[in-house]
Write a protein that holds these residues in place. Sequence first.
Motif, PDB file in Angstrom:
ATOM      1  N   LEU A 271       0.829  -1.205   0.000  1.00  0.00           N
ATOM      2  CA  LEU A 271       0.000   0.000   0.000  1.00  0.00           C
ATOM      3  C   LEU A 271       0.864   1.256   0.000  1.00  0.00           C
ATOM      4  O   LEU A 271       0.569   2.236  -0.692  1.00  0.00           O
TER       5      LEU A 271
ATOM      6  N   SER B 172      -6.386   1.386  -0.694  1.00  0.00           N
ATOM      7  CA  SER B 172      -6.137   2.833  -0.672  1.00  0.00           C
ATOM      8  C   SER B 172      -7.461   3.573  -0.836  1.00  0.00           C
ATOM      9  O   SER B 172      -8.526   2.956  -0.962  1.00  0.00           O
TER      10      SER B 172
ATOM     11  N   ALA C  42       0.293   2.539   5.788  1.00  0.00           N
ATOM     12  CA  ALA C  42      -1.107   2.204   6.005  1.00  0.00           C
ATOM     13  C   ALA C  42      -1.408   2.155   7.494  1.00  0.00           C
ATOM     14  O   ALA C  42      -0.520   2.004   8.321  1.00  0.00           O
TER      15      ALA C  42
END
Length: 429
Positions: free
Chosen positions: A60, A354, A426
């Motif tokens: 991510l 995301s 993240a």
Amino acid sequence: MKTVGIVVEYNPLHNGHVHHAREAKRAAGAEALVAVMSGPFLQRGEPAVCSKWARAEMALAMGADVVLELPSAFAVQPAEWFAFGGVSALHATGVVDALVFGSESGDIAWFRRLAALLAEEPPALKARLRERLAAGASYPAAYASAAAALAGGPDGSELAQPNNILGLQYCLALARLGSGIVPLTIPRRGAGFHDTAAQAPSPAAEAIASATAVRRLLLQASGAEGLAAAAPYLPPYAAAILRREWEAGRGPMDWERYAAPLFHLLLSRPPEAMRGIAEIGEGLEHRFRQLLPRLDYSRGGRIEQLVEAARTRRYTRTKLQRALTSLLLDRRKDELTQESLSRGVPYLRVLGFSGRGRELLKDMKRKASVPIVTKAAKAEQDELPLFGLDLRAAAAYASAMPVPDAREIFRDYYQAPLQTESAGVARPR
């Protein structure tokens, strides 16, 4: 939005992976990226150096929009089923337009031509494959030789290259699924798949080493020293995540941490019970047990010693490691039948997304051909096929961490998908 898919392991995520993801979006002209990533145990039958959650976080931070877990049933498999599982997951999302993989060949026309020829597994291929296996060749070498002979190639050396093998299997999987996903390939850049040594980084270019070489640097010294040695080949966020995991006692992970439970299983399981385990047969259940008393227990590397002692032309290192993983996780042949695997992934487990991935997930919920899993307890309650293997793999993996923690062993039950609004670290939801 146009979406590209990739199948990855990120063990750990390094600069070469960043290049692959960037080039995948460019080659496909895509806005969004979906990564199907192996869980705790990997295709070659070994534990990942850090948890799937840490590796999803790296993905991510790199810019992946949705990270899906490749079910353990497919993740710890020879190239054919590993590729089929990854491709079937991308196909099942209903939103992926293209699949991009790295290869030594770099020629997608070559892959597509071979896939069209081999998709139906013609009798001539099977006959030549049996012939090569009977001569003592390993399955990958035998398949490469048989396929090359059928295609009029020289000796199969090009097909025997690891990324070319996977690339062909990705194209075969797309053909067998009748998928509309378009396959594309980019030439592999920098270090080779099996390179064990990292080249000195050049100030003029991004340092790229193989994942094997990066792991060797991480594991050959103590935590801080290993991280410092590997850092030039890692994006800064991946190095930071690894440092956090090491400091928290969640890594680094390697085979040696599983020696005690594995040796207990090898000594206590009756041979007839071991023969029911995936990848174990043809006397391998006896071979492992006979070798245990001969190991040098005064030094480390007990699993490495066992694998080296058991290796033959037929029993490759990878096959032996997958057999040990299957024993550790109780992966049974009656669960992992060709019939069950040929249906493809029965669910899509979301590890993270995301801000753009949130929109993509909304689209997936309308178009996906299998259930989308965000809560493990709900999936277990619904008795999704093969999902129990993922829970067993996660618990077994966490139980051997340097600092065992019940929260990690049961993390799959309470961890919601990781989220990030844009490229950056993240955060749990």
